[in-house]
Design a protein around this motif. Structure first.
Motif, PDB file in Angstrom:
ATOM      1  N   ASN A  41       0.796  -1.222   0.000  1.00  0.00           N
ATOM      2  CA  ASN A  41       0.000   0.000   0.000  1.00  0.00           C
ATOM      3  C   ASN A  41       0.833   1.279   0.000  1.00  0.00           C
ATOM      4  N   TYR A 213      -1.685   6.741  10.979  1.00  0.00           N
ATOM      5  CA  TYR A 213      -2.098   7.093   9.614  1.00  0.00           C
ATOM      6  C   TYR A 213      -2.392   5.790   8.903  1.00  0.00           C
ATOM      7  N   ILE A 215      -2.898   3.894   5.473  1.00  0.00           N
ATOM      8  CA  ILE A 215      -2.606   4.088   4.055  1.00  0.00           C
ATOM      9  C   ILE A 215      -3.174   2.919   3.254  1.00  0.00           C
ATOM     10  N   VAL A 216      -3.996   3.256   2.249  1.00  0.00           N
ATOM     11  CA  VAL A 216      -4.586   2.237   1.387  1.00  0.00           C
ATOM     12  C   VAL A 216      -4.359   2.660  -0.063  1.00  0.00           C
ATOM     13  N   HIS A 217      -3.794   1.779  -0.859  1.00  0.00           N
ATOM     14  CA  HIS A 217      -3.476   2.069  -2.259  1.00  0.00           C
ATOM     15  C   HIS A 217      -2.789   3.417  -2.435  1.00  0.00           C
ATOM     16  N   GLU A 219      -2.821   6.085  -0.641  1.00  0.00           N
ATOM     17  CA  GLU A 219      -3.442   7.307  -0.134  1.00  0.00           C
ATOM     18  C   GLU A 219      -3.715   7.162   1.351  1.00  0.00           C
ATOM     19  N   VAL A 221      -6.078   7.288   4.070  1.00  0.00           N
ATOM     20  CA  VAL A 221      -7.534   7.300   4.125  1.00  0.00           C
ATOM     21  C   VAL A 221      -8.061   7.766   5.486  1.00  0.00           C
ATOM     22  N   PHE A 222      -7.208   7.695   6.478  1.00  0.00           N
ATOM     23  CA  PHE A 222      -7.661   8.137   7.788  1.00  0.00           C
ATOM     24  C   PHE A 222      -6.455   8.475   8.650  1.00  0.00           C
ATOM     25  N   LEU A 234     -14.427   3.055   9.550  1.00  0.00           N
ATOM     26  CA  LEU A 234     -13.605   2.874   8.359  1.00  0.00           C
ATOM     27  C   LEU A 234     -12.429   1.945   8.650  1.00  0.00           C
ATOM     28  N   TYR A 238     -11.980  -1.378   6.522  1.00  0.00           N
ATOM     29  CA  TYR A 238     -10.907  -1.484   5.546  1.00  0.00           C
ATOM     30  C   TYR A 238      -9.692  -2.188   6.080  1.00  0.00           C
ATOM     31  N   TYR A 239      -9.448  -1.972   7.346  1.00  0.00           N
ATOM     32  CA  TYR A 239      -8.167  -2.405   7.840  1.00  0.00           C
ATOM     33  C   TYR A 239      -8.237  -3.680   8.647  1.00  0.00           C
TER      34      TYR A 239
END
Lengths: 244, 287
Positions: A41, A213, A215-217, A219, A221-222, A234, A238-239
């Motif tokens: 990622n 922080y 990080i997904v792809h 970016e 994200v949160f 989120l 996602y995580y």
């Protein structure tokens, strides 16, 4: 001593592959920031950008130490190390055919660290007694956990002000992961370090982090403090893969 | 029996000399992974430099020391060229580097033939031609001088590599260049400096070469086998190993020379090299 790392809106990649997109982060003095995300990622790419090993195509990377601003996008890796940034790289990257002691002494290569070699070495041997016992052993002949200890100790030998740790848990047994993470926290407090750590192991990382922080792809994200991270939907979706 | 003892003592002295002419290669090939087959050619270049200074009245050892700065610059220039044209472009650098250094060998050989001709050259000094009587044995002084210098060279270089920051970085550079960067050292500069030092040491070793015996422009070919044998036998990059390996080669050659005759001696170095690669490729002191 005041230190501040400000990453603003950076893009980076390898050829046509975009690894980071518009990433912004801020690590304040004495903070421990955790960069969280699964494999691929962009965590390591971001760490490499800070070390000058990958150049961002856009955005700024500023490090302020005691009021002096350094533009990290313009400095070589060696110069970045010389201003007081050390990295424990992914996969440890020890010098396998040199002894433990030689590895540690190489950590003190930068001129500012040479004067403090005796102090730093006794500190490292105190923090990791096993390294003292094995100081004549070849680094490559040690186990994964011991090598991780040596990699951390070697980074500390350069008297860093900012310490980057890239995936300290990779390849370690769960008990060792926990010990390593705890050790990073102890060392940070004793040395007055600022730490940026990339990690996949969410629960271990947030034990010692002030801020996280996700990080997904490529970016972010949160981001938020630990309490916010833990209760965020989120994050769960996602995580952690434990959708509520 | 006396003959054998003579052979062993002589082999010991010659062996230390072999170590001295190999330490430069031990750094360049053993530590930096540069396929430096032009090493013996630089050795001969050092011998001819010594020859010229000796004709102006210089002592050969002093001449060898005086050559070191110039050889250091030569080494830095050659490495820089090798790096820019070959190493930096990656994967097959080893093979193409071999071709490059092969070319350097020919340039040096032909250059020497053009300037000095093909005749053998030698140097004069008070210690050449005399010998020291120990019991029944007569030890040539020129070999004793080379023996002492060999010890100074190998021990000095070994201390430099283990006790200085730059020395340790030289030992580390071929193992992981990225990691070395993270220590704050520039790998290319470290290698360039190391190659300079290796070449400077080779210049001084060239003085020993012409002290030990007469030199002609293509004598480097005999030393390709010997120097690579010593470096591989020692274990790549081990300085103390170089001394032991030199002595092993020296004594083996000397015994073969005594028992089987001179025509077999050149086979010893390659023979040892092959046996070593077969049974213990990391060398005697390899890590």
């Amino acid at each position: 001593m005041a230190l501040e790392l400000t990453i603003e809106n950076i893009d980076a990649g390898y050829g046509a592959v975009r690894a980071l997109q518009g990433v912004s982060m801020h690590v304040g003095n004495g903070e421990t920031a955790a960069l969280l995300g699964t494999n691929g990622n962009g965590k390591s790419t971001l760490m490499k950008c800070v070390m000058g090993m990958v150049r961002p195509t856009r955005g700024t990377l500023m490090l302020t130490i005691d009021g002096v601003e350094h533009d990290l996008t313009k400095l070589s890796t060696e110069e970045i190390v010389n201003i007081g940034v050390a990295m424990v790289p992914e996969g440890r990257r020890l010098f396998p055919r040199l002894t433990v002691e030689e590895n540690l002494l190489l950590g003190a290569f930068r001129p500012q660290a040479r004067a403090e070699i005796a102090k730093n070495a006794s500190f490292c041997y105190e923090a990791f007694p096993l390294l003292k016992e094995r100081r004549r052993q070849l680094a490559g002949s040690m186990s994964g956990g011991q090598q991780q200890m040596l990699a951390i100790a070697r980074a500390l030998m350069s008297s860093p002000k900012l310490l980057l740790v890239d995936e300290p848990s990779v390849g370690l047994a769960p008990i060792l992961v926990s010990q390593t993470i705890t050790k990073i926290k102890e060392l940070k407090e004793q040395y007055g370090l600022t730490v940026l750590m990339a990690e996949q192991n969410f629960h271990q990382a947030i034990r010692i982090a002030d801020r996280g922080y996700i990080i997904v792809h490529g970016e972010i994200v949160f981001d938020g403090n630990v309490a916010e991270l833990e209760k965020n939907d989120l994050v769960k979706n996602y995580y952690l893969g434990t959708a509520a | 029996m006396d003959l054998l003892l003579d052979a062993i003592v002589l082999g010991l002295l010659v062996g230390c000399f072999y170590a001295a002419v190999s330490v430069g290669l031990s750094v360049a090939f053993g530590l930096l992974d540069v396929p430096h087959i032009a090493h013996p050619a630089f050795l001969v270049l050092g011998a001819y430099g010594t020859y010229m200074l000796n004709r102006m009245g210089w002592d050969p050892i002093l001449a060898g020391v005086a050559l070191m700065p110039a050889f250091m610059l030569l080494g830095i220039a050659v490495y820089r060229f090798y790096y820019e044209t070959f190493e930096r472009r990656g994967s097959d650098a080893g093979l193409r580097g071999l071709a490059f250094f092969f070319g350097v060998v020919f340039i040096v050989e032909v250059g020497l033939v053009m300037v000095f001709g093909v005749d053998q050259r030698l140097v004069e000094a008070p210690y050449i031609g005399k010998s020291l009587a120990v019991g029944d044995m007569r030890l040539p002084l020129r070999l004793l001088v080379a023996f002492a210098m060999a010890l100074v060279l190998t021990i000095g270089l070994s201390l430099y590599l283990s006790k200085t920051f730059t020395g340790r970085a030289i030992k580390a550079v071929a193992q992981d260049e990225t990691a070395l960067r993270l220590m704050g050292a520039n790998p290319v500069r470290i290698k360039q400096w190391a190659f300079g030092i290796a070449t400077a040491v080779t210049g001084l070793a060239g003085a020993l070469l012409i002290i030990v015996g007469p030199v002609e422009p293509t004598i480097d070919r005999v030393y390709i086998g010997r120097t690579f044998c010593v470096v591989v036998l020692a274990g790549l990059g081990s300085m103390s190993g170089t001394l032991v390996a030199g002595i092993i080669l020296g004594i083996s050659e000397s015994i073969v020379l005594t028992l089987l005759g001179a025509s077999w001696a050149p086979a010893v170095s390659f023979g040892l090299l092959l046996v070593m690669l077969g049974i213990r490729p990391q060398g005697l002191f390899g890590r």
